[in-house]
Design a protein around this motif. Structure first.
Motif, PDB file in Angstrom:
ATOM      1  N   VAL A  11       8.338  -1.438   6.656  1.00  0.00           N
ATOM      2  CA  VAL A  11       7.425  -2.353   7.334  1.00  0.00           C
ATOM      3  C   VAL A  11       6.889  -3.392   6.341  1.00  0.00           C
ATOM      4  N   GLN A  50       3.695  -4.332   5.412  1.00  0.00           N
ATOM      5  CA  GLN A  50       2.617  -5.183   5.910  1.00  0.00           C
ATOM      6  C   GLN A  50       1.302  -4.715   5.318  1.00  0.00           C
ATOM      7  N   GLN A  51       0.457  -5.680   4.968  1.00  0.00           N
ATOM      8  CA  GLN A  51      -0.877  -5.319   4.501  1.00  0.00           C
ATOM      9  C   GLN A  51      -1.678  -4.812   5.698  1.00  0.00           C
ATOM     10  N   VAL A  52      -2.425  -3.711   5.498  1.00  0.00           N
ATOM     11  CA  VAL A  52      -3.210  -3.106   6.581  1.00  0.00           C
ATOM     12  C   VAL A  52      -4.604  -2.772   6.084  1.00  0.00           C
ATOM     13  N   LEU A 107      -6.297   4.075   9.658  1.00  0.00           N
ATOM     14  CA  LEU A 107      -5.689   2.774   9.396  1.00  0.00           C
ATOM     15  C   LEU A 107      -5.626   1.982  10.680  1.00  0.00           C
ATOM     16  N   SER A 108      -5.600   0.661  10.529  1.00  0.00           N
ATOM     17  CA  SER A 108      -5.457  -0.253  11.663  1.00  0.00           C
ATOM     18  C   SER A 108      -4.166  -1.017  11.483  1.00  0.00           C
ATOM     19  N   TRP A 109      -3.322  -0.994  12.516  1.00  0.00           N
ATOM     20  CA  TRP A 109      -2.030  -1.673  12.458  1.00  0.00           C
ATOM     21  C   TRP A 109      -1.699  -2.207  13.830  1.00  0.00           C
ATOM     22  N   ASN A 110      -1.293  -3.457  13.896  1.00  0.00           N
ATOM     23  CA  ASN A 110      -0.927  -4.112  15.154  1.00  0.00           C
ATOM     24  C   ASN A 110      -2.022  -3.986  16.206  1.00  0.00           C
ATOM     25  N   ALA A 160       3.313   7.753   8.576  1.00  0.00           N
ATOM     26  CA  ALA A 160       3.357   6.506   7.831  1.00  0.00           C
ATOM     27  C   ALA A 160       3.246   6.736   6.332  1.00  0.00           C
ATOM     28  N   LEU A 196       1.697   4.946   3.165  1.00  0.00           N
ATOM     29  CA  LEU A 196       0.726   3.937   2.762  1.00  0.00           C
ATOM     30  C   LEU A 196       0.714   3.815   1.247  1.00  0.00           C
ATOM     31  N   TRP A 226      -1.024  -1.241   1.765  1.00  0.00           N
ATOM     32  CA  TRP A 226       0.200  -1.683   2.438  1.00  0.00           C
ATOM     33  C   TRP A 226       0.757  -0.548   3.275  1.00  0.00           C
ATOM     34  N   LEU A 227       1.200  -0.901   4.461  1.00  0.00           N
ATOM     35  CA  LEU A 227       1.977   0.035   5.275  1.00  0.00           C
ATOM     36  C   LEU A 227       3.414  -0.183   4.849  1.00  0.00           C
TER      37      LEU A 227
END
Length: 80
Positions: A4, A6-8, A20-23, A61, A63, A74-75
């Protein structure tokens, strides 16, 4: 696992991720399945990092937390 990178936003308690917060969705971390330290890709100028494999709801996930002043999370990967 699928990459992935992506910074999360990650909630931390006692030095370990607790959510965690994602999308646009929040995932509470139920368990840290594994933890390790990585030197980062030093040849690309990456800082060392702490890596966590977590179970967060139905999401498994990986991390990464950069070992810098910003301490960005980062995810890296998610379970397919």
């Amino acid at each position: 696992m699928r990459a992935v990178q992506q910074q999360v936003d990650v909630e931390v308690r006692g030095g370990h991720p607790t959510g965690l917060s994602w999308n646009g969705q929040a995932y509470p971390v139920q368990a840290v399945l594994d933890w390790w330290r990585s030197g980062g890709r030093w040849w690309l100028g990456e800082a060392p990092r702490d890596c966590y494999l977590v179970q967060a709801g139905n999401l498994t996930a990986e991390l990464h937390r950069e070992d810098t002043q910003e301490g960005r999370w980062w995810l890296a990967r998610v379970q397919d």
